[in-house]
Design an enzyme around this catalytic site. Structure first.
Site, PDB file in Angstrom:
ATOM      1  N   LYS A 174     -24.974  52.641 -36.666  1.00 19.04           N
ATOM      2  CA  LYS A 174     -26.158  51.831 -36.978  1.00 19.04           C
ATOM      3  C   LYS A 174     -27.353  52.679 -37.419  1.00 19.04           C
ATOM      4  CE  LYS A 174     -24.443  48.108 -34.013  1.00 19.04           C
ATOM      5  NZ  LYS A 174     -24.168  46.941 -34.821  1.00 19.04           N
ATOM      6  N   ASP A 209     -20.824  55.096 -25.403  1.00 17.17           N
ATOM      7  CA  ASP A 209     -20.898  54.485 -26.736  1.00 17.17           C
ATOM      8  C   ASP A 209     -22.352  54.139 -27.034  1.00 17.17           C
ATOM      9  OD1 ASP A 209     -20.755  53.023 -29.027  1.00 17.17           O
ATOM     10  OD2 ASP A 209     -19.255  51.584 -28.308  1.00 17.17           O
ATOM     11  N   TYR A 229     -18.333  45.818 -26.029  1.00 16.57           N
ATOM     12  CA  TYR A 229     -17.781  45.839 -27.385  1.00 16.57           C
ATOM     13  C   TYR A 229     -17.903  47.245 -27.940  1.00 16.57           C
ATOM     14  CZ  TYR A 229     -16.986  44.709 -32.303  1.00 16.57           C
ATOM     15  OH  TYR A 229     -16.498  44.673 -33.586  1.00 16.57           O
TER      16      TYR A 229
END
Ligand SMILES: Cc1ncc(COP(=O)(O)O)c(C=O)c1O
Ligand SMILES: NCC(=O)CCC(=O)O
Length: 438
Positions: free
Chosen positions: A273, A241, A146
């Site tokens: 995040k 990522d 994802y």
């Protein structure tokens, strides 16, 4: 009626009348576990309190940002001070430079850094940059990984799509979906075959630095260096990522654990995040020659009214500056205690399980060995998760409401919070053991 005066169920009913599905991100729905998502009133340190006043130990941490715990006083103060100076300027600030330099200090291969507002923007920009740098269109991603919800990256994605068993999203033009080649993770032959067939059309490989959205998969040592070398041999780039892993699994993220340089290293990295300290902020960084292709220097356009927002920068910078070695040591201790207790409780009930782990990040799989691919993840005893999850919730512990998500600990999880998790585990393990398929 204020949130405080209503019950959780009444609030969810109202939410469904105003917001599709009652939630602003699908992973918050209790889709795969049933029941009503808990609406939150406040959170502090390791605890999260719902609108009915029930306090639970939180192992979601806002899906990763809360490295130091919720509402850390120094971060709250930094945001308040920043707010008093103005909420957004649409012009550069010194704080942005401080944050970009802090990212480069921790991850020196991120020679230049651009700040954006979400992880989705970071990965979307990274693939545009790779396409601009190479003049090619195709992209390799891995099954179940994802990278946020931009069109090209929602193909065969994990996280909420895995939870909802959605093969992809509708609304994505075929022409865009067809620019994404989906390969099984951990399979060198599949990567070699894709390059043999399409090598001169592939702009980049994008990989989760540690796949964490179909449960956690600890990368096989050398696999990501292999991806970098293979991409480079064909004139393509590697995008790592680190939105989820960055500054969480190690002071320098997954890159700090793998330590790759030169031909073995990624060309572009994405962060999110933790880097925003709980505010909307993310970043991409990478090789100077690649990053300098971004406008205004180069031809690859990327922009944002709120990019580098001063409140978000204050939160992220404060969190990173406080995240010293002692913080990472504590995160590891918390993860040690919880994973040991989790395994003991499930073993005592005879429940087959694996707990893959990278740094303090881990997930639970109801399988004899840790899944290595999306197919493995889907083949586990998923039916055990809903009763396990609800028993933990009833026992005062908030877990991600999906077996395909990782668990997030914070440095604020003190021994009392850990004890509360350990105390909830035996009943949850019994519930998992009693679960029946179908
Ligand atoms: C690895 C990874 N990349 C990208 C994203 C997207 O970030 P955001 O939700 O901030 O858009 C996420 C999580 O949401 C993620 O886990
Ligand atoms: N691990 C998946 C996420 O962090 C997603 C959060 C969201 O989409 O709300």
């Amino acid at each position: 009626m204020t949130e405080q005066q209503t019950t959780n169920d009444a609030l969810f009913d109202r939410a469904k009348g105003a917001i599709p599905g009652g939630v602003n991100s699908p992973v918050r729905a209790f889709g795969s576990v049933g029941g009503t998502p808990r609406f939150i009133r406040s959170a502090s340190g390791p605890y999260i309190t719902d609108v009915e006043g029930v306090e639970r130990v939180d192992l979601v941490a806002s899906w990763g940002p809360a490295l130091l715990g919720h509402a850390h006083p120094a971060i709250v103060q930094a945001v308040q001070e920043a707010a008093s100076r103005g909420l957004s300027f649409g012009a550069p600030t010194g704080g942005e430079v401080d944050l970009a330099e802090e990212i480069t200090r921790r991850v020196p291969i991120a020679e230049r850094v651009r700040l954006v507002s979400t992880g989705t923007e970071a990965t979307m920009t990274a693939i545009r940059l790779a396409r601009g740098a190479t003049g090619r269109d195709l992209l390799i991603k891995f099954d179940g990984h994802y990278h946020g919800h931009s069109d090209a990256l929602l193909v065969a994605a994990g996280s909420g799509l895995a939870t909802l068993a959605m093969p992809g999203s509708s609304g994505i033009p075929d022409a865009i979906a067809h620019t994404t080649i989906v390969l099984p993770y951990d399979d060198e032959h599949a990567v070699e075959a894709a390059f043999a067939e399409h090598g001169d059309r592939i702009a980049a490989i994008i990989v989760e630095a540690a796949p964490a959205n179909i449960g956690l998969i600890a990368p096989r040592p050398g696999f990501h260096a292999f991806l970098a070398r293979t991409a480079h041999a064909h004139g393509a780039l590697l995008i790592s990522d680190e939105v989820l892993t960055g500054f969480r699994v190690h002071p320098s993220g997954m890159w700090g654990i793998e330590g790759t340089t030169g031909d073995d290293a990624p060309d572009i990295l994405t962060f999110g995040k933790v880097v925003g300290g709980g505010m909307p902020l993310a970043a991409l960084g990478g090789r100077r020659d690649v990053m300098d292709l971004l406008a205004p220097l180069g031809p690859v356009y990327q922009a944002g009214t709120l990019s580098g927002n001063p409140l978000a920068v204050a939160a992220g910078l404060t969190q990173l500056r406080l995240a010293d070695d002692a913080v990472y040591a504590r995160l590891d201790e918390v993860a040690d205690a919880i994973t040991a207790g989790l395994s003991d409780a499930l073993t005592a009930e005879g429940v087959e399980h694996a707990i893959p782990r990278v740094g303090s990040l881990f997930s639970l799989a109801f399988a004899a060995s840790a899944p290595r691919t999306y197919d493995d993840a889907k083949a586990q005893a998923i039916f055990r998760h809903a009763p396990f999850f609800h028993a933990m919730l009833d026992g005062g512990v908030a877990l991600p409401p999906s077996l395909f998500e990782s668990w997030f600990v914070t440095a604020s999880h003190d021994d009392a919070a850990i004890e509360r998790v350990l105390a909830a585990l035996p009943a949850a393990a019994r519930a998992a053991a009693a679960a029946q398929p179908g």
